[in-house]
Every structure is written in structure tokens, then in C-alpha cells.
Write a protein that holds these residues in place. Structure first.
Motif, PDB file in Angstrom:
ATOM      1  N   ARG A 127       0.816  -1.197   0.000  1.00  0.00           N
ATOM      2  CA  ARG A 127       0.000   0.000   0.000  1.00  0.00           C
ATOM      3  C   ARG A 127       0.857   1.257   0.000  1.00  0.00           C
ATOM      4  NH1 ARG A 127      -4.833  -1.553   3.833  1.00  0.00           N
ATOM      5  NH2 ARG A 127      -5.313  -3.099   2.299  1.00  0.00           N
ATOM      6  N   ASP A 128       1.937   1.213   0.720  1.00  0.00           N
ATOM      7  CA  ASP A 128       2.805   2.387   0.811  1.00  0.00           C
ATOM      8  C   ASP A 128       3.416   2.736  -0.542  1.00  0.00           C
ATOM      9  OD1 ASP A 128       2.224   2.369   3.493  1.00  0.00           O
ATOM     10  OD2 ASP A 128       4.057   1.289   4.057  1.00  0.00           O
ATOM     11  N   LEU A 129       3.656   1.732  -1.379  1.00  0.00           N
ATOM     12  CA  LEU A 129       4.283   1.980  -2.675  1.00  0.00           C
ATOM     13  C   LEU A 129       3.397   2.809  -3.592  1.00  0.00           C
ATOM     14  CD1 LEU A 129       5.838  -1.516  -3.436  1.00  0.00           C
ATOM     15  CD2 LEU A 129       7.027   0.541  -2.702  1.00  0.00           C
ATOM     16  N   ARG A 130       2.085   2.688  -3.459  1.00  0.00           N
ATOM     17  CA  ARG A 130       1.170   3.385  -4.364  1.00  0.00           C
ATOM     18  C   ARG A 130       1.285   4.903  -4.259  1.00  0.00           C
ATOM     19  NH1 ARG A 130      -4.135  -0.364  -4.934  1.00  0.00           N
ATOM     20  NH2 ARG A 130      -2.995  -2.296  -4.864  1.00  0.00           N
ATOM     21  N   GLY A 131       1.752   5.400  -3.157  1.00  0.00           N
ATOM     22  CA  GLY A 131       1.865   6.847  -2.982  1.00  0.00           C
ATOM     23  C   GLY A 131       3.150   7.430  -3.536  1.00  0.00           C
ATOM     24  N   ILE A 132       4.075   6.621  -4.008  1.00  0.00           N
ATOM     25  CA  ILE A 132       5.356   7.115  -4.512  1.00  0.00           C
ATOM     26  C   ILE A 132       5.179   7.570  -5.956  1.00  0.00           C
ATOM     27  CG2 ILE A 132       7.760   6.537  -5.022  1.00  0.00           C
ATOM     28  CD1 ILE A 132       7.595   4.465  -2.765  1.00  0.00           C
ATOM     29  N   ALA A 133       5.454   8.840  -6.201  1.00  0.00           N
ATOM     30  CA  ALA A 133       5.302   9.416  -7.540  1.00  0.00           C
ATOM     31  C   ALA A 133       6.274   8.772  -8.509  1.00  0.00           C
ATOM     32  CB  ALA A 133       5.541  10.923  -7.478  1.00  0.00           C
ATOM     33  N   GLY A 134       5.821   8.560  -9.753  1.00  0.00           N
ATOM     34  CA  GLY A 134       6.680   8.049 -10.804  1.00  0.00           C
ATOM     35  C   GLY A 134       6.748   6.536 -10.888  1.00  0.00           C
ATOM     36  N   LEU A 135       6.213   5.828  -9.914  1.00  0.00           N
ATOM     37  CA  LEU A 135       6.218   4.365  -9.980  1.00  0.00           C
ATOM     38  C   LEU A 135       5.137   3.894 -10.953  1.00  0.00           C
ATOM     39  CD1 LEU A 135       6.578   2.801  -6.415  1.00  0.00           C
ATOM     40  CD2 LEU A 135       8.188   2.708  -8.294  1.00  0.00           C
ATOM     41  N   PRO A 136       5.401   2.809 -11.674  1.00  0.00           N
ATOM     42  CA  PRO A 136       4.324   2.249 -12.493  1.00  0.00           C
ATOM     43  C   PRO A 136       3.255   1.649 -11.578  1.00  0.00           C
ATOM     44  CG  PRO A 136       6.256   0.827 -12.511  1.00  0.00           C
ATOM     45  CD  PRO A 136       6.642   2.068 -11.755  1.00  0.00           C
ATOM     46  N   ALA A 137       2.171   1.191 -12.179  1.00  0.00           N
ATOM     47  CA  ALA A 137       1.090   0.597 -11.386  1.00  0.00           C
ATOM     48  C   ALA A 137       1.627  -0.550 -10.537  1.00  0.00           C
ATOM     49  CB  ALA A 137      -0.004   0.093 -12.311  1.00  0.00           C
ATOM     50  N   VAL A 138       1.134  -0.652  -9.309  1.00  0.00           N
ATOM     51  CA  VAL A 138       1.553  -1.705  -8.386  1.00  0.00           C
ATOM     52  C   VAL A 138       0.325  -2.570  -8.097  1.00  0.00           C
ATOM     53  CG1 VAL A 138       2.465  -2.186  -6.087  1.00  0.00           C
ATOM     54  CG2 VAL A 138       3.297  -0.209  -7.359  1.00  0.00           C
ATOM     55  N   PHE A 139       0.503  -3.897  -8.206  1.00  0.00           N
ATOM     56  CA  PHE A 139      -0.596  -4.822  -7.980  1.00  0.00           C
ATOM     57  C   PHE A 139      -0.233  -5.790  -6.867  1.00  0.00           C
ATOM     58  CE2 PHE A 139      -0.858  -3.404 -12.321  1.00  0.00           C
ATOM     59  CZ  PHE A 139      -2.210  -3.181 -12.502  1.00  0.00           C
ATOM     60  N   ARG A 140      -1.214  -6.162  -6.090  1.00  0.00           N
ATOM     61  CA  ARG A 140      -0.976  -7.118  -5.012  1.00  0.00           C
ATOM     62  C   ARG A 140      -0.703  -8.515  -5.564  1.00  0.00           C
ATOM     63  NH1 ARG A 140      -3.599  -7.600   0.671  1.00  0.00           N
ATOM     64  NH2 ARG A 140      -3.506  -5.376   0.363  1.00  0.00           N
ATOM     65  N   TYR A 141      -1.460  -8.906  -6.606  1.00  0.00           N
ATOM     66  CA  TYR A 141      -1.306 -10.219  -7.216  1.00  0.00           C
ATOM     67  C   TYR A 141      -1.041 -10.040  -8.714  1.00  0.00           C
ATOM     68  CZ  TYR A 141      -3.462 -11.613  -2.857  1.00  0.00           C
ATOM     69  OH  TYR A 141      -3.732 -11.792  -1.531  1.00  0.00           O
TER      70      TYR A 141
END
Length: 169
Positions: A1-15
Motif C-alpha cells: 500500500r505504501d508503494l502506491r503513494g510514490i510518484a513516478g512508480l508504475p502501477a503496483v498490484f498485489r497479485y
């Protein structure tokens, strides 16, 4: 969840399943559209005989017409046979192979499942005939006179697609 707030990251999925399905769809689309145009199915035009007949009637496409139109456009349809009466059921079931689905056909019968005009999972000729007789009784008591019936190979898995199109002036 914390990764989703980092600007510039591609989409992050749990699975991984959802993004892999999306990527597979993109690859399939790219492969379809990169084929030479001669290998692509010819699009159905407004001049199709099926469309012209329906236009002349000013009515919905019948189930058989809709399937013919899809097949003309290169869209696969589960194998089917139209039957007029009980005597033709066994031949249709044998030709298609079980399990099959039985659907009543009538011009004004659009939402078949609402009036019990669809029977699924019919594993043999006996089940097909029993479903036919029960459906015929239900429809008769509802004041619906079927023009015939459709026996169709039951397909498991995949996705069901229902299209409804109208022209709004």
C-alpha cells in the motif's frame, strides 16, 4: 500500500494475475491488428442479406439470423441446430454432441430466461426431450406460441457476451 503513494512508480498490484491478463490481451490485440489485411475477417456491411431482411420486417434479428451474422463476420458461435418439433430433437442432440442447451424461438421472445425458455446442461436425449416438454407446457400456459426451438452445444468457460443495439434519432 505504501508503494502506491510514490510518484513516478508504475502501477503496483498485489497479485500478478490481473496485470498479466491485461498484457496478454494487449499482445493478442497487437497480433490480430498486425496481420495482413487479407488474413483479417471481412467486416459485415449494412448490405448483409440478414440485416436487409430484418430491416424489411422492422424487427429484431431472430436467434438464427444473429448467429448467421456473427459467423459471417468471423466471430465463433457455439454449434447449433434449429428444430421445429420434438421429432427433430434427437437428431440435433446427436449431431451436436451432449451436453446441449435448449432455447425456445419466438419473434417477441427476447428475454428467454425470464419465462423459462432456456434449459442448460442437458446431458442426453432423455434430458433434452424432458426439457422440451416442460418448456412447451410453460410457454403454452404463458400464452407464448414458439415458432421452433434451438438446440446448441453447451460451452463451458469463456465469457458470455450479450449485445443490444438500437439507433436513437
Amino acid at each position: 500500500r505504501d508503494l502506491r503513494g510514490i510518484a513516478g512508480l508504475p502501477a503496483v498490484f498485489r497479485y500478478p494475475e490481473a496485470p498479466v491478463r491485461a498484457l496478454a490481451g494487449m499482445v493478442a490485440h497487437a497480433e490480430r491488428t498486425s496481420r495482413p489485411s487479407a488474413a483479417r475477417p471481412v467486416p459485415v456491411t449494412a448490405r448483409s442479406a440478414v440485416i436487409e431482411r430484418a430491416r424489411g420486417r422492422g424487427d429484431y434479428l431472430s436467434q438464427q439470423e444473429a448467429f448467421a451474422l456473427l459467423e459471417d463476420a468471423g466471430i465463433p458461435v457455439a454449434p447449433w441446430r434449429a428444430v421445429r418439433n420434438r421429432a427433430e430433437l434427437a437428431g440435433a442432440g446427436r449431431a451436436l454432441g451432449y451436453p446441449v442447451v435448449l432455447k425456445a424461438l419466438a419473434g417477441k421472445l427476447i428475454h428467454k430466461s425470464e419465462v423459462g425458455a432456456v434449459a442448460v446442461g442437458l446431458a442426453d436425449a432423455r434430458a433434452l426431450v424432458a426439457a422440451f416438454e416442460a418448456m412447451e407446457r410453460r410457454l403454452t400456459s404463458a400464452g407464448i406460441d414458439p415458432e421452433g426451438f434451438l438446440v446448441q452445444k453447451q460451452v463451458c468457460g469463456g465469457r458470455e457476451v450479450i449485445l443490444g443495439i438500437t439507433r436513437d434519432p
